[in-house]
Design a protein around this motif. Structure first.
Motif, short mmCIF file in Angstrom:
data_model
loop_
_atom_site.label_atom_id
_atom_site.label_comp_id
_atom_site.label_asym_id
_atom_site.label_seq_id
_atom_site.Cartn_x
_atom_site.Cartn_y
_atom_site.Cartn_z
N SER A 146 29.34 -49.34 -60.18
CA SER A 146 28.25 -50.30 -60.36
C SER A 146 26.89 -49.61 -60.18
O SER A 146 25.98 -49.80 -61.00
N ALA A 147 26.78 -48.79 -59.13
CA ALA A 147 25.51 -48.12 -58.84
C ALA A 147 25.15 -47.14 -59.96
O ALA A 147 24.01 -47.10 -60.42
N ALA A 171 24.31 -53.27 -57.97
CA ALA A 171 23.52 -53.01 -59.18
C ALA A 171 22.05 -53.34 -58.97
O ALA A 171 21.17 -52.65 -59.49
N VAL A 172 21.79 -54.39 -58.18
CA VAL A 172 20.40 -54.79 -57.93
C VAL A 172 19.63 -53.68 -57.23
O VAL A 172 18.49 -53.37 -57.58
N ILE A 173 20.25 -53.05 -56.24
CA ILE A 173 19.51 -52.07 -55.43
C ILE A 173 19.65 -50.64 -55.93
O ILE A 173 18.91 -49.76 -55.49
N ALA A 174 20.57 -50.39 -56.86
CA ALA A 174 20.86 -49.01 -57.28
C ALA A 174 19.61 -48.23 -57.73
O ALA A 174 19.41 -47.10 -57.29
N PRO A 175 18.77 -48.79 -58.58
CA PRO A 175 17.58 -48.03 -59.00
C PRO A 175 16.68 -47.63 -57.83
O PRO A 175 16.20 -46.51 -57.77
N THR A 176 16.47 -48.55 -56.89
CA THR A 176 15.64 -48.24 -55.72
C THR A 176 16.28 -47.13 -54.89
O THR A 176 15.63 -46.19 -54.45
N VAL A 177 17.60 -47.28 -54.68
CA VAL A 177 18.30 -46.39 -53.77
C VAL A 177 18.54 -45.01 -54.39
O VAL A 177 18.45 -43.99 -53.72
N LEU A 178 18.83 -44.96 -55.69
CA LEU A 178 19.24 -43.70 -56.33
C LEU A 178 18.14 -43.01 -57.11
O LEU A 178 18.17 -41.81 -57.30
N GLY A 218 25.41 -52.98 -64.55
CA GLY A 218 26.02 -52.42 -63.35
C GLY A 218 27.10 -53.33 -62.78
O GLY A 218 28.19 -52.90 -62.42
N GLY A 219 26.78 -54.64 -62.70
CA GLY A 219 27.75 -55.60 -62.17
C GLY A 219 29.02 -55.65 -62.99
O GLY A 219 30.13 -55.62 -62.45
N ALA A 258 24.25 -49.01 -63.19
CA ALA A 258 22.97 -49.71 -63.06
C ALA A 258 21.80 -48.72 -63.09
O ALA A 258 20.80 -48.96 -63.76
N ALA A 259 21.95 -47.61 -62.35
CA ALA A 259 20.85 -46.63 -62.30
C ALA A 259 20.61 -46.03 -63.68
O ALA A 259 19.46 -45.87 -64.10
N SER A 282 16.09 -54.19 -50.12
CA SER A 282 17.18 -53.23 -50.36
C SER A 282 18.03 -53.09 -49.09
O SER A 282 19.26 -53.09 -49.14
N LYS A 332 19.03 -48.63 -65.96
CA LYS A 332 17.62 -48.84 -65.61
C LYS A 332 16.73 -47.78 -66.27
O LYS A 332 15.61 -48.06 -66.68
N TYR A 380 19.90 -54.03 -66.26
CA TYR A 380 20.72 -53.10 -65.48
C TYR A 380 21.60 -53.82 -64.48
O TYR A 380 22.66 -53.32 -64.10
N ILE A 381 21.18 -55.01 -64.04
CA ILE A 381 21.99 -55.77 -63.07
C ILE A 381 23.29 -56.24 -63.73
O ILE A 381 24.37 -56.11 -63.17
#
Lengths: 100, 245
Positions: free
Chosen positions: B194-195, A52-59, B214-215, B198-199, B171, B202, B210-211
């Motif tokens: 989760s991804a 969840a932490v990296i999802a916005p950066t990655v996606l 998503g979590g 979260a996205a 990342s 966000k 979002y953390i």
């Protein structure tokens, strides 16, 4: 300055919150049998949060970041040392940002 | 226990953690650089690394740092990013029998993903002795806090980390850690949910909630999937954890 005070207060509060998570485990789970569905949920918590932490950066940043992330995943699954994985990811994002 | 064997235990711990220290130096430097970029003084950067001592949470916090500092949001997010410590601690507390009361509290203060992984690996072979644990954990603390300080001092003249792609480094680091949690398709489902959650969160909700969203979505999927075949628990502990370092 109150600016600096707020900064230090935030750091101290972060430290307290973090220490709470570190010692919390000593007491929280004592006597509780963690198994079955609860255990499956708890086991999934660290990867779910990290993702969840990296999802916005990655996606949701751009093609350079998304493709660099895929390259990084490839490097990670080759079981390279962490620092090599990070170096590959960073090199990939620099190259890809120049392309896009 | 005689003191020579204690110092041998300590040295064994230092030896085990050496490769991780090599990786922690540039990452600590990077964190110090990012912190300085957000206006941290070198002392404040050092204080953070010395007292919070949690890389992932520190990177997230610095990313969220703005003027005025959103104290509550940063502290809550720090707690959430570090919630994994609860699980690690719950597991580790079974092996702290040889630690004194204050020794155990210090051991937990110094617990990182890496020192925890080495401790859990140690207890597979023999009981965990304090000297070994602190041989692993103390150098990690010293290197992380010193590298952060050095990064914050140097960071003021380095400029924008995005130019060198350093902003992507964390990342990439989390992807490397995540690979150690891979247990097959079920992990894939957890990570995908989760991804996605979260996205999407966000995009529509301001701040770092979002953390949590998503979590929670990922954890929910894990709990739901578990019902489909109860016999197959994932491993007791993430065996590849150490590889992440």
């Amino acid at each position: 300055m109150s600016d600096d005070l707020l900064t230090v207060a935030t750091i101290v509060a972060m430290a307290a919150a973090t220490y709470l998570t570190r010692i919390g485990g000593l007491y929280l789970m004592r006597g509780v049998s963690v198994k079955g569905r609860l255990k499956a949920a708890l086991d999934a918590l660290p990867p779910a949060v990290l993702m969840a932490v990296i999802a916005p950066t990655v996606l949701a940043t751009g093609p350079a970041e998304t493709i660099a992330a895929l390259i990084t995943v490839g490097a990670a699954f080759l079981r390279l040392p962490m620092i090599a994985v990070v170096a590959i990811g960073v090199a990939a994002v620099v190259a890809l940002r120049a392309l896009f | 226990m005689s003191s020579p064997s204690r110092s041998a235990d300590f040295r064994r711990g230092v030896f085990d953690i050496l490769p991780v220290l090599a990786a922690a130096v540039p990452i600590g430097l990077l964190w110090g650089t990012l912190a300085a970029g957000k206006g941290f003084t070198p002392f404040e950067a050092w204080l953070t690394s010395a007292t919070v001592f949690a890389g992932a949470a520190q990177f997230v916090a610095v990313d969220m740092w703005r003027d005025p500092v959103p104290l509550l949001l940063i502290v809550v997010t720090t707690f959430i990013v570090n919630v994994r410590h609860l699980l690690m601690g719950a597991s580790l507390q079974r092996h702290l029998g040889a630690f004194s009361g204050p020794g155990g509290l210090l051991a937990m203060f110094l617990m990182t993903d890496e020192s925890w992984a080495f401790a859990e690996r140690k207890v597979l072979a023999e009981p965990l002795r304090p000297a070994y644990y602190f041989g692993v954990a103390l150098p990690m603390w010293l290197v992380w806090s010193s590298a952060s300080l050095a990064g914050a001092i140097a960071g003021r003249s380095l400029g924008d980390p995005a130019v060198y792609g350093f902003d992507f480094a964390f990342s990439a680091m989390f992807i490397a850690i995540l690979a150690g949690f891979w247990r097959g398709p079920r992990t894939g489902a957890v990570l995908a949910m989760s991804a996605l959650a979260a996205a999407l969160a966000k995009l529509v909700i301001p701040g770092a909630w979002y953390i949590v969203i998503g979590g929670s979505a990922g954890v929910l999927v894990a709990a739901l999937l578990h019902g489909e075949d109860d016999g197959q628990d994932p491993g007791e502990k993430p065996a590849a954890y150490a590889d992440a370092a």
